[in-house]
Design an enzyme around this catalytic site. Structure first.
Site, mmCIF file in Angstrom:
data_model
loop_
_atom_site.group_PDB
_atom_site.id
_atom_site.type_symbol
_atom_site.label_atom_id
_atom_site.label_comp_id
_atom_site.label_asym_id
_atom_site.label_seq_id
_atom_site.Cartn_x
_atom_site.Cartn_y
_atom_site.Cartn_z
ATOM 1 N N HIS A 82 -8.911 -4.100 0.159
ATOM 2 C CA HIS A 82 -8.749 -2.713 -0.064
ATOM 3 C C HIS A 82 -7.709 -2.900 0.580
ATOM 4 C CE1 HIS A 82 -9.659 -2.826 4.401
ATOM 5 N NE2 HIS A 82 -9.056 -1.668 4.075
HETATM 6 C C1 UD1 Z 1 -7.740 2.477 5.947
HETATM 7 C C2 UD1 Z 1 -6.985 2.637 7.472
HETATM 8 C C3 UD1 Z 1 -6.835 1.209 7.027
HETATM 9 C C4 UD1 Z 1 -8.691 0.798 7.189
HETATM 10 C C5 UD1 Z 1 -8.965 1.724 6.509
HETATM 11 C C6 UD1 Z 1 -11.174 1.494 6.703
HETATM 12 C C7 UD1 Z 1 -5.030 3.640 8.031
HETATM 13 C C8 UD1 Z 1 -3.677 3.365 7.941
HETATM 14 N N1 UD1 Z 1 -5.813 2.542 7.217
HETATM 15 O O1 UD1 Z 1 -7.394 2.480 5.212
HETATM 16 O O2 UD1 Z 1 -6.805 0.219 8.318
HETATM 17 O O3 UD1 Z 1 -9.312 -0.736 7.270
HETATM 18 O O4 UD1 Z 1 -9.196 3.058 6.332
HETATM 19 O O5 UD1 Z 1 -11.627 1.360 5.360
HETATM 20 O O6 UD1 Z 1 -5.298 4.725 8.131
HETATM 21 N N2 UD1 Z 1 -9.232 6.884 -1.263
HETATM 22 C C9 UD1 Z 1 -10.313 7.933 -1.857
HETATM 23 N N3 UD1 Z 1 -11.109 7.901 -0.742
HETATM 24 C C10 UD1 Z 1 -11.134 8.315 0.428
HETATM 25 C C11 UD1 Z 1 -10.698 7.698 1.101
HETATM 26 C C12 UD1 Z 1 -9.492 7.173 0.573
HETATM 27 O O7 UD1 Z 1 -10.276 6.903 -2.936
HETATM 28 O O8 UD1 Z 1 -12.555 8.710 1.118
HETATM 29 C C13 UD1 Z 1 -8.318 6.245 -1.915
HETATM 30 C C14 UD1 Z 1 -6.929 7.219 -2.422
HETATM 31 O O9 UD1 Z 1 -6.711 6.755 -3.339
HETATM 32 C C15 UD1 Z 1 -6.063 7.474 -1.076
HETATM 33 C C16 UD1 Z 1 -6.403 4.641 -0.790
HETATM 34 O O10 UD1 Z 1 -7.520 5.081 -0.642
HETATM 35 O O11 UD1 Z 1 -4.356 7.426 -1.065
HETATM 36 C C17 UD1 Z 1 -5.802 5.236 0.894
HETATM 37 O O12 UD1 Z 1 -5.968 5.851 1.827
HETATM 38 P P1 UD1 Z 1 -6.468 6.055 3.969
HETATM 39 O O13 UD1 Z 1 -6.894 7.137 3.752
HETATM 40 O O14 UD1 Z 1 -4.224 6.231 3.435
HETATM 41 O O15 UD1 Z 1 -6.486 4.976 3.517
HETATM 42 P P2 UD1 Z 1 -7.732 3.291 3.452
HETATM 43 O O16 UD1 Z 1 -6.717 2.439 2.234
HETATM 44 O O17 UD1 Z 1 -8.696 4.173 3.747
#
Ligand code: UD1
Length: 386
Positions: A205
């Site tokens: 991820h």
């Molecule tokens: C975040 C944490 C990471 C952790 C992970 C656990 C940061 C910088 N990263 O990563 O350390 O390992 O959570 O799972 O805080 N998205 C969805 N649905 C959601 C949330 C996110 O589709 O409910 C997608 C969106 O496209 C979003 C992308 O995932 O832009 C990234 O989400 P983000 O919250 O920035 O970080 P994670 O990759 O989830």
């Protein structure tokens, strides 16, 4: 004790999991107000854990959602600062290394409220990872640092942080040991039609793996070349990248790609896998809990013990290195109990209670600069330590 309030900040999948142990520990010694930033909002990354782990519902929901790191963190900072002003907690408790962690720590530090950090002291020594920046900054403003391992304590000492440091053991180890039953394992394996050791569990991820087409292609083609079934529960971003980069045809029939899965389901699949391939932090550790070999698709890891003991190997996103490690997974000669005895929650409660008592008795005033807690006053005896 009525005036003791701890404001706990969650917002991501791994934080809900840790809260299943920590929230109970906090509530044993103080009142807890739970704030969910909403960094994760999809049901299978957030809501599912409230239900499955029977977590208390959040008292405050910021609903921040996805955005650039700057925007996301800024929105959280504003919301958390307002919550601190309203709740007036004695301590703000944050978990791990995500943007929700940093925002909670920074908001509290700016308002002179002591910060307690669960999973303090971890270092991958790779500042290109946003999580590493979040960890370092959070540790340096924290007054109470709950470390899962001895190496985390040593990392903090190297950075000059010794006051308020408590080696509790790992709360995820507590939860894994308390949650997974043989019945649940059997049910999950039967649902998937798998036998113990007869498949590979894969997850990916991180942006370094999923946002670069060549990297994701290398991972999918190495998994596709395996002779056995690969269970691949994907983060929504991973699924979106496969689609966006047109890599769907690389998902061969042996690779069972799905959406994210629940906590016990994931534990059961981890425990019975021949090998785990991941870029997650938590999963490296969970594989170790169950003495399952792990191949980590990253250049660095904060869970250094898993690598040093020979149970985990770093392969980056190199296809050949990944394929070779999956063919001959790392298996350490020994399996030391790095993560404690499953009593980290209890230790954390004792330390938090001692800290709150000190602030109440004036040994330290709110403001983050409570007199250093001497390890002896807050830890169990040497014999008791993991
Ligand atoms: C975040 C944490 C990471 C952790 C992970 C656990 C940061 C910088 N990263 O990563 O350390 O390992 O959570 O799972 O805080 N998205 C969805 N649905 C959601 C949330 C996110 O589709 O409910 C997608 C969106 O496209 C979003 C992308 O995932 O832009 C990234 O989400 P983000 O919250 O920035 O970080 P994670 O990759 O989830």
């Amino acid at each position: 004790m009525a005036s003791r309030i701890v404001l706990s900040i969650v917002g991501n999948r791994p934080q809900y999991i840790k809260a299943a142990i920590v929230s109970r520990a906090v509530r044993a010694v103080a009142g807890e107000v739970l704030l969910d930033t909403g960094q994760h909002y999809d049901h299978e990354l957030a809501g599912v854990f409230y239900d499955e782990l029977d977590l208390p519902r959040p008292d405050i929901e910021l609903g921040v959602g996805s955005a650039s790191h700057a925007r996301q963190t800024a929105a959280m900072l504003t919301g958390i600062a307002a919550a601190i002003a309203e709740v007036t907690p004695q301590v703000v408790l944050v978990y791990g290394d995500t943007n929700s962690t940093l925002a909670g720590a920074l908001a509290a530090a700016k308002l002179n409220v002591p910060v307690a950090h669960v999973e303090a002291g971890l270092r991958s020594f790779d500042r290109r990872m946003p999580e590493e920046v979040n960890r370092v900054l959070t540790d340096h403003v924290a007054s109470l640092l709950f470390c899962p391992t001895d190496s985390a304590v040593a990392n903090l000492a190297r950075e000059g942080i010794v006051a308020g440091v408590v080696q509790t053991g790992d709360v995820m180890f507590d939860l894994a040991m308390a949650t997974l039953t043989p019945e649940r394992e059997e049910t999950v394996l039967a649902q998937y039609g798998l036998r113990p050791g007869g498949y590979v569990l894969a997850t990916a991820h991180r942006p370094a793996t999923t946002d670069e087409p060549a990297h994701l292609e290398a991972v999918l083609s190495a998994l596709g070349a395996l002779p056995e079934t690969v269970i691949f529960p994907a983060h929504p971003r991973t699924a979106a990248s496969i689609e966006r980069f047109g890599l769907a045809e690389l998902v061969t029939p042996n690779v069972r790609l799905s959406g994210p899965i629940g906590y016990t389901e994931s534990l059961a699949l981890t425990k019975n896998a021949r090998v785990v391939a991941t870029d997650s932090g938590g999963l490296q550790k969970e594989a170790y809990f169950f003495a399952v070999p792990c191949v980590t698709m990253r250049d660095s890891s904060e869970w250094v013990e898993t690598i040093q003991s020979g149970w985990n190997v770093l392969v980056g996103t190199d296809r050949e290195a990944l394929a070779a490690a999956l063919a001959e997974p790392p298996r350490g000669a020994q399996h030391p109990a790095f993560y404690g005895r499953g009593d980290a929650g209890g230790r954390l409660a004792v330390a938090l209670d001692a800290f709150l008592t000190r602030t109440e008795t004036g040994a330290g005033a709110p403001g983050g600069h409570v007199e250093p807690l001497q390890p002896d006053s807050i830890q169990a005896t040497e014999d008791d330590r993991p």
